[in-house]
Write a protein that holds these residues in place. Sequence first.
Motif, mmCIF file in Angstrom:
data_model
loop_
_atom_site.group_PDB
_atom_site.id
_atom_site.type_symbol
_atom_site.label_atom_id
_atom_site.label_comp_id
_atom_site.label_asym_id
_atom_site.label_seq_id
_atom_site.Cartn_x
_atom_site.Cartn_y
_atom_site.Cartn_z
ATOM 1 N N THR A 180 -2.787 -9.296 -2.807
ATOM 2 C CA THR A 180 -1.690 -8.883 -3.693
ATOM 3 C C THR A 180 -2.071 -9.051 -5.159
ATOM 4 O O THR A 180 -1.334 -8.647 -6.047
ATOM 5 C CB THR A 180 -0.401 -9.716 -3.432
ATOM 6 O OG1 THR A 180 -0.754 -11.085 -3.342
ATOM 7 C CG2 THR A 180 0.281 -9.298 -2.173
ATOM 8 N N ALA A 181 -3.252 -9.640 -5.427
ATOM 9 C CA ALA A 181 -3.580 -10.008 -6.802
ATOM 10 C C ALA A 181 -4.257 -8.892 -7.585
ATOM 11 O O ALA A 181 -4.183 -8.862 -8.803
ATOM 12 C CB ALA A 181 -4.484 -11.239 -6.791
ATOM 13 N N HIS A 182 -4.912 -7.979 -6.911
ATOM 14 C CA HIS A 182 -5.802 -7.078 -7.639
ATOM 15 C C HIS A 182 -5.261 -5.653 -7.750
ATOM 16 O O HIS A 182 -5.996 -4.709 -7.868
ATOM 17 C CB HIS A 182 -7.176 -7.067 -6.964
ATOM 18 C CG HIS A 182 -7.135 -6.509 -5.569
ATOM 19 N ND1 HIS A 182 -6.451 -7.113 -4.567
ATOM 20 C CD2 HIS A 182 -7.686 -5.400 -5.031
ATOM 21 C CE1 HIS A 182 -6.581 -6.411 -3.467
ATOM 22 N NE2 HIS A 182 -7.315 -5.356 -3.717
ATOM 23 N N THR A 183 -3.940 -5.536 -7.697
ATOM 24 C CA THR A 183 -3.377 -4.179 -7.720
ATOM 25 C C THR A 183 -2.888 -3.786 -9.111
ATOM 26 O O THR A 183 -2.283 -2.735 -9.283
ATOM 27 C CB THR A 183 -2.198 -4.082 -6.723
ATOM 28 O OG1 THR A 183 -1.273 -5.117 -7.040
ATOM 29 C CG2 THR A 183 -2.656 -4.236 -5.306
ATOM 30 N N HIS A 184 -3.137 -4.649 -10.119
ATOM 31 C CA HIS A 184 -2.637 -4.371 -11.473
ATOM 32 C C HIS A 184 -3.764 -4.140 -12.469
ATOM 33 O O HIS A 184 -4.892 -4.572 -12.238
ATOM 34 C CB HIS A 184 -1.823 -5.567 -11.977
ATOM 35 C CG HIS A 184 -0.538 -5.722 -11.258
ATOM 36 N ND1 HIS A 184 0.515 -4.872 -11.428
ATOM 37 C CD2 HIS A 184 -0.153 -6.623 -10.333
ATOM 38 C CE1 HIS A 184 1.504 -5.238 -10.641
ATOM 39 N NE2 HIS A 184 1.117 -6.296 -9.958
ATOM 40 N N GLY A 185 -3.421 -3.525 -13.602
ATOM 41 C CA GLY A 185 -4.324 -3.485 -14.755
ATOM 42 C C GLY A 185 -5.460 -2.506 -14.597
ATOM 43 O O GLY A 185 -5.504 -1.693 -13.678
ATOM 44 N N TRP A 186 -6.397 -2.618 -15.527
ATOM 45 C CA TRP A 186 -7.486 -1.654 -15.594
ATOM 46 C C TRP A 186 -8.431 -1.764 -14.421
ATOM 47 O O TRP A 186 -9.043 -0.797 -14.013
ATOM 48 C CB TRP A 186 -8.280 -1.861 -16.891
ATOM 49 C CG TRP A 186 -7.463 -1.527 -18.093
ATOM 50 C CD1 TRP A 186 -6.945 -2.404 -19.002
ATOM 51 C CD2 TRP A 186 -7.039 -0.228 -18.504
ATOM 52 N NE1 TRP A 186 -6.222 -1.737 -19.945
ATOM 53 C CE2 TRP A 186 -6.266 -0.394 -19.674
ATOM 54 C CE3 TRP A 186 -7.229 1.052 -17.997
ATOM 55 C CZ2 TRP A 186 -5.693 0.675 -20.347
ATOM 56 C CZ3 TRP A 186 -6.658 2.119 -18.666
ATOM 57 C CH2 TRP A 186 -5.898 1.926 -19.830
ATOM 58 N N ALA A 194 1.008 -3.932 -3.935
ATOM 59 C CA ALA A 194 1.469 -4.122 -5.313
ATOM 60 C C ALA A 194 2.696 -5.027 -5.328
ATOM 61 O O ALA A 194 3.516 -4.966 -4.415
ATOM 62 C CB ALA A 194 1.817 -2.761 -5.916
ATOM 63 N N ASP A 195 2.790 -5.869 -6.377
ATOM 64 C CA ASP A 195 3.960 -6.744 -6.535
ATOM 65 C C ASP A 195 5.257 -5.945 -6.493
ATOM 66 O O ASP A 195 6.236 -6.358 -5.883
ATOM 67 C CB ASP A 195 3.876 -7.458 -7.891
ATOM 68 C CG ASP A 195 3.531 -8.930 -7.700
ATOM 69 O OD1 ASP A 195 3.590 -9.401 -6.549
ATOM 70 O OD2 ASP A 195 3.192 -9.579 -8.699
ATOM 71 N N ASP A 196 5.230 -4.789 -7.164
ATOM 72 C CA ASP A 196 6.421 -3.937 -7.216
ATOM 73 C C ASP A 196 6.891 -3.536 -5.820
ATOM 74 O O ASP A 196 8.080 -3.329 -5.583
ATOM 75 C CB ASP A 196 6.116 -2.627 -7.963
ATOM 76 C CG ASP A 196 5.860 -2.877 -9.427
ATOM 77 O OD1 ASP A 196 6.088 -4.018 -9.872
ATOM 78 O OD2 ASP A 196 5.431 -1.928 -10.116
ATOM 79 N N ALA A 197 5.930 -3.381 -4.918
ATOM 80 C CA ALA A 197 6.283 -2.950 -3.568
ATOM 81 C C ALA A 197 6.945 -4.087 -2.783
ATOM 82 O O ALA A 197 7.598 -3.852 -1.771
ATOM 83 C CB ALA A 197 5.047 -2.466 -2.822
#
Length: 322
Positions: A180-186, A194-197
Amino acid sequence: MTVLTTEQLGVLARAVSRAPSVHNSQPWQLLVRGTEVDLLERRDVHLRRHDPSDRDRVLSCGAALTNLELAVRALGRDCHVGLRGDGAVVATVTIGRRRATSTRAYLLYQAIGRRRSHRHRFFHSRVPTTVQHALVAAGETSGVHIVRPARLDKLAQLLGFAARVLRDDRGYQRELAVWTAHTHGWDAAGDGIADDALGPEPLPFAGIVRPDTPIPDDAVLADRLAGENWLVFCTDGDNRADQLAAGAALERTWLTAASKALAGSVITQPLHLTGFRARLVSELALPGVPQAIFRYGYPAVPAAPSPRLPLGELFAPPGGTR
Ligand SMILES: Cc1cc2nc3c(=O)[nH]c(=O)nc-3n(C[C@H](O)[C@H](O)[C@H](O)COP(=O)(O)O)c2cc1C
């Protein structure tokens, strides 16, 4: 038929890519050989804690196979699916002559882009009986049975127990954090949840249990479960073909739900706890091996999409998987 055009390959790849998969790991690739397309299982994807025996990886490939078949039909082509016994090739899809797509298949194909994991509460869950039956009929096939559990109090007890175990399992939580940690940013990788999910209000019975997920007592949980619709996907056996069939069935039901303005999420997380599957069979009097639990209803809020790997990574080089 001649070889597939780049546009046609794009249609197939996008459909496969949007399939649901355990932790959004997308454990599949396509190997295109003229008018035959192999669906490959990516065995480098291994979730040691969530999916110790890789059965969810196979279920995910089953879901991808449903999407691949629907995409071929949406192209207006005949489609033959040959399941393969072992090795990385899960199935070979042979693309045949021109053939008009049925309306039903086209509606399911169109739902591929709308289907998402909806781990939130539902606006309401009073789904007409005919629609409930349609969801079951879409998934059921020889060897796959879809059961509406009668004893939600028992299901609540079991899900509550599993949620408490998983919330306190540090090894499990470490693995989940990585996914869940690597779904954000560049440097977002294109896979993982994703956290949003997951949403701001984690529902322990709706999917993923994290260290801060509040878990209500069994009576409250049973009440909440009663406000939703539940299905358990069971198979006669438990080999790769059974798991593949269960994944394919799950996706047909899920797409049918999406095509009827319903939303849902799938839960397999507790099934991997020692003894859980056997208890589920006996407490709910299931007719086979439980492979996945599905909850659905009418959504109150839209669910956020999860990322996907670049389509280019979906194609295996001739000679095998990555
Ligand atoms: C075999 C399988 C097992 C899954 N297990 C769970 C689960 O235990 N909990 C959960 O919340 N989601 C579960 N999912 C849903 C995936 O996390 C989800 O499909 C993925 O993150 C992609 O997001 P999307 O469904 O919105 O496209 C599972 C999906 C599959 C196919």
